[in-house]
Motif scaffolding. Structure first.
Motif, PDB file in Angstrom:
ATOM      1  N   PHE A  27      37.523  47.747  44.316  1.00 25.19           N
ATOM      2  CA  PHE A  27      38.375  46.812  45.048  1.00 25.19           C
ATOM      3  C   PHE A  27      37.639  45.485  45.274  1.00 25.19           C
ATOM      4  N   ASN A  76      38.814  56.060  36.555  1.00 23.16           N
ATOM      5  CA  ASN A  76      39.146  57.213  37.394  1.00 23.16           C
ATOM      6  C   ASN A  76      40.377  56.963  38.267  1.00 23.16           C
ATOM      7  N   TYR A  77      40.730  55.701  38.468  1.00 20.25           N
ATOM      8  CA  TYR A  77      41.896  55.358  39.306  1.00 20.25           C
ATOM      9  C   TYR A  77      42.551  54.104  38.731  1.00 20.25           C
ATOM     10  N   PRO A  78      43.062  54.173  37.481  1.00 20.52           N
ATOM     11  CA  PRO A  78      43.471  52.936  36.809  1.00 20.52           C
ATOM     12  C   PRO A  78      44.824  52.383  37.224  1.00 20.52           C
ATOM     13  N   PHE A  79      45.721  53.248  37.744  1.00 18.80           N
ATOM     14  CA  PHE A  79      47.112  52.807  37.938  1.00 18.80           C
ATOM     15  C   PHE A  79      47.362  52.391  39.386  1.00 18.80           C
ATOM     16  N   PRO A  80      48.395  51.553  39.621  1.00 16.95           N
ATOM     17  CA  PRO A  80      48.785  51.279  41.007  1.00 16.95           C
ATOM     18  C   PRO A  80      49.090  52.592  41.728  1.00 16.95           C
ATOM     19  N   ARG A  81      48.788  52.641  43.033  1.00 17.03           N
ATOM     20  CA  ARG A  81      49.021  53.873  43.783  1.00 17.03           C
ATOM     21  C   ARG A  81      50.515  54.181  43.850  1.00 17.03           C
ATOM     22  N   SER A  82      51.321  53.141  44.030  1.00 13.09           N
ATOM     23  CA  SER A  82      52.763  53.330  44.156  1.00 13.09           C
ATOM     24  C   SER A  82      53.419  53.433  42.777  1.00 13.09           C
ATOM     25  N   ALA A  83      54.208  54.501  42.577  1.00 13.10           N
ATOM     26  CA  ALA A  83      54.885  54.709  41.293  1.00 13.10           C
ATOM     27  C   ALA A  83      55.855  53.563  41.004  1.00 13.10           C
ATOM     28  N   GLY A  86      53.997  50.570  39.948  1.00 16.63           N
ATOM     29  CA  GLY A  86      53.418  50.849  38.641  1.00 16.63           C
ATOM     30  C   GLY A  86      54.336  50.458  37.501  1.00 16.63           C
ATOM     31  N   GLU A  92      50.131  49.253  33.403  1.00 15.91           N
ATOM     32  CA  GLU A  92      50.856  50.519  33.252  1.00 15.91           C
ATOM     33  C   GLU A  92      51.917  50.413  32.154  1.00 15.91           C
ATOM     34  N   ALA A 231      42.029  41.900  49.530  1.00 15.39           N
ATOM     35  CA  ALA A 231      42.110  43.030  48.609  1.00 15.39           C
ATOM     36  C   ALA A 231      43.406  43.792  48.849  1.00 15.39           C
ATOM     37  N   SER A 232      43.957  44.365  47.779  1.00 13.17           N
ATOM     38  CA  SER A 232      45.186  45.140  47.940  1.00 13.17           C
ATOM     39  C   SER A 232      45.137  46.374  47.067  1.00 13.17           C
ATOM     40  N   VAL A 233      45.709  47.473  47.552  1.00 17.19           N
ATOM     41  CA  VAL A 233      45.722  48.715  46.772  1.00 17.19           C
ATOM     42  C   VAL A 233      46.945  48.727  45.866  1.00 17.19           C
TER      43      VAL A 233
END
Lengths: 233, 232
Positions: A27, A76-83, A86, A92, A231-233
């Motif tokens: 992040f 290990n965590y490539p995609f946005p958290r929210s589907a 994404g 994505e 920063a944003s998730v």
């Protein structure tokens, strides 16, 4: 040994098409912003990106994706958290359309693959991932009654890292949780390029408090304190 | 989907997410090193002020402090949920390889993790919802290492999916995070232990019976001899 470069452009000049590049950071903390921004201007392509995030929380790597410079991502965590988010996310979308290939690992395995590459170890066993898709097609071996999966080292052509302070010999010091992947990636890089907020002459850092010894670092370039949006998730 | 039937939810209001977190905070022992996952688990940190519990931020910090006040954010100091946090007397920073050596090496007394599904055997599925359509890739993060490495795994989750399907089931239908790793499940209705004899119902929220919880759960439950109403 003076490893200091005058500019980020000069420091990344030999990055070639098809290179495997590790980008440190998590992040907002410890990302090589200036090296990555400079890479986006070069036009090199066919890159394999090794990084914690791609896009969300890592806008600089997203620029490489949008430019069409990336063919594969190891993360290990490539995609946005929210589907929902994404579906609208350029990375994505590129994955869904088959333009970019993705490999994912648990964080502990991901970082150990890098550390092993730097430590002269070709592979290692870990209990993490056994019984999941991560272990599919990989050797399983029992130690002390526990199943482990064989994972291989991940050497990279270039490692882009960010340090708080560095000296001309390549010795580095990180700040707070910005240390994260920087040391393991510095070790894994055939050519490790460190952008540092402050560059000092040899003797300017306390040898008792060096986090990454200069032997792992090929080039150092001073970039100042990075400016980040929230920063944003 | 898994073909599960939608179930009728009792009329009692379920616990708010913060109350699930409080129930879990009350389970933690003094002197524990604890890692909190993203989502409801992160809320546990709101209930442990003044207690002798050390939180690990897997990005590379022990004794990770409360969220930073507006204007006090340090961009180099964040937790795994990307929130700006404070340092405390006795905090330490380290690299991620050391962080996961702590986790896999059995140094975490407890990991609190979210879940999409938990099976009767304690299998955990939490990283990949097949409805997203990404196949065998997704966001794993630190979840698999924590599920395997922590000495005790507590799952914090809602009892049902947003679509009203039970999340506790005989077998997980989603891709696993790890097999047989969960010790305790805390939902907005119940506390359930995972034992070698299967799932054991320990507590239910006021106004909800053991029978109700069984109807809400797609795996057989044994009712503990000391089954009781949940206290907060």
């Amino acid at each position: 040994m003076d490893k200091a470069y005058a500019s980020v452009e000069e420091a990344i000049k030999d990055v070639f098409d098809g290179a495997v590049i590790a980008f440190a950071g998590f992040f907002s903390a410890g990302r090589p912003l200036e090296l990555t921004r400079a890479l986006a201007k070069t036009g090199v392509k066919g890159l394999t990106i090794v990084a914690q995030q791609v896009g969300t929380g890592n806008e600089e790597i997203l620029e490489l994706v949008v430019n069409g410079q990336v063919k594969k991502v190891i993360s290990n965590y490539p995609f946005p958290r929210s589907a929902t988010k994404g579906l609208e996310h350029p990375f994505e979308q590129a994955v869904r359309q088959g333009r970019i290939k993705v490999e994912v690992y648990p964080i502990g395995t991901f970082v150990e693959k890098l550390r092993c590459a730097g430590a002269g170890l070709p592979a290692f066993y870990t209990p993490t991932g056994v019984g999941t898709v991560v272990a599919e097609g990989k050797e399983i071996r029992v130690f002390n009654g526990i199943e482990n999966v064989l994972e291989t080292a991940l050497p990279v052509d270039f490692a882009f890292i960010h340090a708080w302070k560095g000296d001309r010999e390549g010795n580095l010091v990180y700040h707070c949780t910005a240390r994260n992947y920087n040391n393991a990636m510095a070790m894994a890089g055939k050519v490790t390029i460190a952008e540092v907020e402050t560059l000092v002459d040899a003797g300017g850092l306390d040898p008792d408090f060096i986090h990454t010894p200069g032997i792992f670092v090929k080039r150092v370039v001073e970039v100042g304190r990075p400016k980040l949006e929230k920063a944003s998730v | 989907m898994s073909g599960l039937k939608k179930v009728i939810i009792p009329e009692m209001p379920p616990l708010e997410r913060e109350m699930i977190a409080l129930r879990i905070a009350n389970m933690l022992e003094e002197g524990s090193y604890v890692n909190l996952g993203i989502g409801i688990p992160t809320l546990v940190s709101n209930w442990i002020e003044g207690r002798d519990i050390i939180l690990q931020a897997e990005i590379g910090m022990l004794k990770s402090g409360p969220l930073a006040e507006e204007g006090q954010e340090e961009q180099d100091r964040i937790n795994a949920s990307c929130q700006f946090i404070c340092a405390m007397p006795g905090s330490s920073y380290f690299d991620i390889e050391t962080s996961f050596a702590m986790i896999r090496g059995g140094r975490m007394n407890v990991a609190v993790l979210g879940a999409l599904q938990v099976s009767a055997k304690g299998d955990l599925a939490g990283w990949n919802n097949p409805s997203r359509g990404l196949g065998k890739v997704g966001n794993i993060g630190g979840s698999m290492d924590l599920a395997v490495g922590a000495r005790k795994v507590i799952v914090a989750m809602e009892h049902f999916t947003p679509g009203g399907e039970p999340k506790i089931m005989s077998e997980c239908s989603y891709p696993l995070t790890a097999k047989a790793c969960v010790d305790v499940i805390v939902t907005n209705y119940a506390v359930i232990d995972v034992t070698p004899d299967g799932l054991v119902l320990k507590e239910a929220i006021p106004g909800v019976t053991a029978e109700d919880i069984q109807k809400m759960t797609a795996a057989p439950l044994k009712v503990a001899a000391d089954f009781k109403e949940m206290e907060l």
